[in-house]
Design a protein around this motif. Structure first.
Motif, PDB file in Angstrom:
ATOM      1  N   UNK A 155       8.807  69.625  24.656  1.00 37.85           N
ATOM      2  CA  UNK A 155       8.653  67.928  24.239  1.00 37.85           C
ATOM      3  C   UNK A 155      10.209  67.723  24.026  1.00 37.85           C
ATOM      4  N   UNK A 156      10.501  66.343  24.643  1.00 33.32           N
ATOM      5  CA  UNK A 156      11.956  65.890  24.174  1.00 33.32           C
ATOM      6  C   UNK A 156      11.746  64.582  23.830  1.00 33.32           C
ATOM      7  N   UNK A 157      10.624  64.162  23.256  1.00 29.31           N
ATOM      8  CA  UNK A 157      10.302  62.872  22.637  1.00 29.31           C
ATOM      9  C   UNK A 157      10.770  62.648  21.259  1.00 29.31           C
ATOM     10  N   UNK A 158      11.060  61.162  20.762  1.00 31.21           N
ATOM     11  CA  UNK A 158      11.308  61.360  19.379  1.00 31.21           C
ATOM     12  C   UNK A 158      10.352  60.268  18.746  1.00 31.21           C
ATOM     13  N   UNK A 159       9.864  60.469  17.670  1.00 34.13           N
ATOM     14  CA  UNK A 159       8.762  59.663  16.780  1.00 34.13           C
ATOM     15  C   UNK A 159       9.282  59.360  15.575  1.00 34.13           C
ATOM     16  N   UNK A 160       8.764  58.154  15.213  1.00 36.14           N
ATOM     17  CA  UNK A 160       8.754  57.698  13.860  1.00 36.14           C
ATOM     18  C   UNK A 160       7.765  57.323  13.010  1.00 36.14           C
ATOM     19  N   UNK A 161       7.505  57.848  11.954  1.00 38.98           N
ATOM     20  CA  UNK A 161       6.451  57.451  11.090  1.00 38.98           C
ATOM     21  C   UNK A 161       6.762  56.680   9.966  1.00 38.98           C
ATOM     22  N   UNK A 168       2.631  55.194  13.758  1.00 41.40           N
ATOM     23  CA  UNK A 168       3.386  55.957  14.397  1.00 41.40           C
ATOM     24  C   UNK A 168       4.079  55.059  15.495  1.00 41.40           C
ATOM     25  N   UNK A 169       5.236  55.250  15.693  1.00 40.53           N
ATOM     26  CA  UNK A 169       6.088  54.513  16.828  1.00 40.53           C
ATOM     27  C   UNK A 169       7.132  55.522  17.716  1.00 40.53           C
ATOM     28  N   UNK A 170       6.938  55.517  19.167  1.00 39.24           N
ATOM     29  CA  UNK A 170       7.936  56.576  19.708  1.00 39.24           C
ATOM     30  C   UNK A 170       8.970  55.718  20.073  1.00 39.24           C
ATOM     31  N   UNK A 171      10.185  56.080  19.821  1.00 35.65           N
ATOM     32  CA  UNK A 171      11.505  55.624  20.073  1.00 35.65           C
ATOM     33  C   UNK A 171      12.053  56.301  21.446  1.00 35.65           C
ATOM     34  N   UNK A 172      12.007  55.426  22.628  1.00 32.44           N
ATOM     35  CA  UNK A 172      12.844  55.666  23.560  1.00 32.44           C
ATOM     36  C   UNK A 172      14.206  55.702  23.811  1.00 32.44           C
ATOM     37  N   UNK A 173      14.921  56.718  23.343  1.00 37.00           N
ATOM     38  CA  UNK A 173      16.171  56.960  23.066  1.00 37.00           C
ATOM     39  C   UNK A 173      17.095  57.214  24.214  1.00 37.00           C
ATOM     40  N   UNK A 174      18.293  56.942  24.542  1.00 35.65           N
ATOM     41  CA  UNK A 174      19.226  57.315  25.719  1.00 35.65           C
ATOM     42  C   UNK A 174      19.751  58.417  25.154  1.00 35.65           C
ATOM     43  N   UNK A 175      20.042  59.347  26.525  1.00 36.55           N
ATOM     44  CA  UNK A 175      20.974  60.437  26.362  1.00 36.55           C
ATOM     45  C   UNK A 175      20.436  61.491  25.227  1.00 36.55           C
ATOM     46  N   UNK A 176      19.222  61.725  25.263  1.00 34.22           N
ATOM     47  CA  UNK A 176      18.558  62.719  24.405  1.00 34.22           C
ATOM     48  C   UNK A 176      18.619  64.016  24.648  1.00 34.22           C
ATOM     49  N   UNK A 177      18.702  65.008  23.643  1.00 37.32           N
ATOM     50  CA  UNK A 177      18.860  66.464  24.384  1.00 37.32           C
ATOM     51  C   UNK A 177      17.464  66.930  25.239  1.00 37.32           C
ATOM     52  N   UNK A 265      23.421  74.293  22.224  1.00 32.37           N
ATOM     53  CA  UNK A 265      24.136  72.943  22.004  1.00 32.37           C
ATOM     54  C   UNK A 265      23.894  72.289  20.920  1.00 32.37           C
ATOM     55  N   UNK A 266      24.922  71.259  20.508  1.00 33.76           N
ATOM     56  CA  UNK A 266      24.616  70.524  19.228  1.00 33.76           C
ATOM     57  C   UNK A 266      24.486  69.001  19.635  1.00 33.76           C
ATOM     58  N   UNK A 267      23.716  68.454  18.681  1.00 38.27           N
ATOM     59  CA  UNK A 267      23.689  66.897  19.170  1.00 38.27           C
ATOM     60  C   UNK A 267      23.565  66.067  17.877  1.00 38.27           C
ATOM     61  N   UNK A 272      22.737  53.508  13.657  1.00 42.42           N
ATOM     62  CA  UNK A 272      23.070  52.184  14.062  1.00 42.42           C
ATOM     63  C   UNK A 272      22.983  51.783  15.366  1.00 42.42           C
ATOM     64  N   UNK A 273      22.996  52.730  16.484  1.00 41.17           N
ATOM     65  CA  UNK A 273      23.088  52.299  17.885  1.00 41.17           C
ATOM     66  C   UNK A 273      21.857  53.036  18.420  1.00 41.17           C
ATOM     67  N   UNK A 274      21.095  54.087  17.630  1.00 45.03           N
ATOM     68  CA  UNK A 274      20.146  54.884  18.296  1.00 45.03           C
ATOM     69  C   UNK A 274      20.349  55.450  19.639  1.00 45.03           C
ATOM     70  N   UNK A 275      21.608  56.274  19.475  1.00 47.57           N
ATOM     71  CA  UNK A 275      22.177  57.050  20.665  1.00 47.57           C
ATOM     72  C   UNK A 275      22.285  58.395  20.360  1.00 47.57           C
ATOM     73  N   UNK A 276      22.007  59.252  21.167  1.00 48.38           N
ATOM     74  CA  UNK A 276      22.306  60.498  21.121  1.00 48.38           C
ATOM     75  C   UNK A 276      23.614  60.963  21.502  1.00 48.38           C
ATOM     76  N   UNK A 277      24.464  61.825  20.896  1.00 51.30           N
ATOM     77  CA  UNK A 277      25.917  62.071  21.515  1.00 51.30           C
ATOM     78  C   UNK A 277      25.946  63.677  21.201  1.00 51.30           C
ATOM     79  N   UNK A 278      26.470  64.211  22.221  1.00 53.78           N
ATOM     80  CA  UNK A 278      26.554  65.763  22.208  1.00 53.78           C
ATOM     81  C   UNK A 278      27.839  65.986  21.242  1.00 53.78           C
TER      82      UNK A 278
END
Length: 435
Positions: A155-161, A168-177, A265-267, A272-278
């Motif tokens: 999986x590469x999904x991101x969930x919030x409880x 539960x809520x799935x957050x569709x974030x950009x640029x995820x690992x 790799x590290x992410x 504040x922006x809900x964006x992944x950054x490498x």
């Protein structure tokens, strides 16, 4: 001495069984015949349909403890420090693998388990990661394994409880690992101060405000209708750091059905922006690995151990286990290896403390005196000098160096703790025993 004949063990039999299973898997893949138990897409679709039937959150109180499992997550509930949150995991009974997606809460004070069932839950997984902050639990990644371990889905999904509502809520974030399991995820707390006149931009659930009234006006006595409230805000939020992990993809090599990928790799995730950054590698970073330990201490993250799996011919896996220790500075994103210091021996300590000094008469202490003093200290305190000289002293040997009498105010202390009143009492006394 002659060579001893080894008794036939089970090691050879296990190797034969593993090899036979690997050959059977490869044969099935070559013929493209999959049993229903190995069709991961169909299994996950069936689970999704069952989850869709759930309409509300249901909590079962005082239930039995969770079934045996590994690769689950266990976090402290931020809303109640005496409660633990357990999610997911897997269990292998010797022939089949079971992957779980259940959510439990354990009360440390009452020693009771709760089973929480809610709609729109994440699909079952193991070897995922979870971090908790304020009212929420965040989960990323993990893997699902077919019962025969024939197929893997990462999986590469991101969930919030929401820990207040158990929703539960799935957050569709950009640029995820990329999809992975066996990675590690830690949380860093960030805080700073800022002058603000409105709390609206900071009303998000992942930012905490501590407001202090602050007067800042250009006029000495401005009209009441011109006074604008200004606050000195202490703004706190968190950042998530993710490193390493393992995933699989279909291999073009006929001898290997699936190819394993070990990540290094590290992410970072900014709420504040809900964006992944490498995160760019800096310093001396660790190599690729999965299944390691990672935690945050003050302004740095600590990483230890891990494993590197390599697929061999015939679907065999060779594993290399690591014992390295690394540090990661959270402020400048710099890696460096760490090594624990060994305790110095008594000789080194004495040399360093005695060499620059004299004995008070202007005479320097010789090395022979240092050696003699060190030997005496070893006899007096054998436990503290085992590593220094590997000195082994029995109880009888120690007792020879212990004085059985003790002079206090010109008197002698007996074994019962009272002073002897006469010499005859001293002669008839029983010496102390060392036990």
């Amino acid at each position: 001495m002659g060579k001893k004949t080894k008794k036939p063990g089970k090691g050879k039999e296990k190797t034969v069984i593993k090899t036979a299973k690997a050959e059977e898997k490869r044969a099935r893949r070559e013929t493209k015949k999959l049993s229903p138990e190995d069709d991961i897409d169909a299994i996950l679709l069936s689970i999704q349909k069952e989850e869709a039937k759930k309409k509300e959150v249901h909590v079962d109180e005082n239930v039995p403890a969770p079934s045996p499992r590994s690769n689950c997550t266990l976090n402290i509930n931020p809303l109640k420090e005496t409660a633990l949150i357990l999610y997911g995991g897997e269990f292998y009974n010797g022939s089949k693998t079971f992957v779980y997606g259940d959510l439990y809460c354990f009360d440390v004070e009452k020693l009771e388990w709760k089973l929480i069932s809610s709609p729109n839950s994440p699909p079952p997984r193991s070897a995922h990661q979870a971090v908790a902050w304020k009212n929420y639990l965040y989960i990323f990644g993990g893997e699902f394994t077919s019962p025969n371990q024939e197929r893997f889905h990462h999986y590469k999904d991101f969930w919030m409880l929401d820990l207040k509502t158990n929703q539960w809520e799935q957050l569709n974030l950009k640029g995820c690992p990329s999809p992975r399991s066996g990675h590690r995820m830690v949380r860093k707390l960030v805080s700073f101060t800022k002058l603000i006149n409105s709390v609206n931009p900071y009303s998000s659930f992942n930012i905490v405000l501590h407001l202090v009234p602050f007067v800042a006006n250009s006029k000495l006595n401005p009209p009441a209708n011109e006074i604008k409230p200004i606050y000195l805000a202490v703004i706190c939020y968190f950042q998530i750091y993710l490193y390493g992990g393992y995933s699989k993809e279909v291999s073009s090599d006929k001898n290997i059905s699936e190819k394993g990928i070990i990540h290094s790799d590290m992410w970072s995730l900014d709420p504040r922006t809900w964006e992944w950054n490498k995160v760019k590698k800096s310093g001396m970073p660790p190599g690729p690995r999965a299944g390691f330990s990672m935690c945050v201490h003050k302004k740095r993250a600590m990483l230890f151990g891990g494993v590197v799996d390599r697929e061999m011919e015939g679907d065999m896996i060779m594993s290399l286990f690591l014992n390295e220790l690394y540090g990661f500075q959270l402020d400048n994103h710099r890696w460096y290896p760490l090594e624990l210091r060994k305790e110095k021996s008594t000789k080194d300590k004495l040399k360093r403390s005695f060499e620059p000094k004299d004995n008070g008469v202007g005479e320097k202490i010789s090395h022979n005196e240092i050696e003699e003093y060190a030997t005496t200290e070893k006899v007096k305190n054998p436990v503290h000098h085992e590593e220094a000289g590997d000195l082994e002293i029995t109880v009888d040997e120690i007792s020879q160096h212990i004085e059985t009498t003790m002079t206090v105010d010109c008197g002698v202390i007996a074994a019962n703790g009272k002073p002897y009143e006469s010499k005859s009492d001293l002669q008839n006394s029983v010496p102390l025993e060392v036990c």
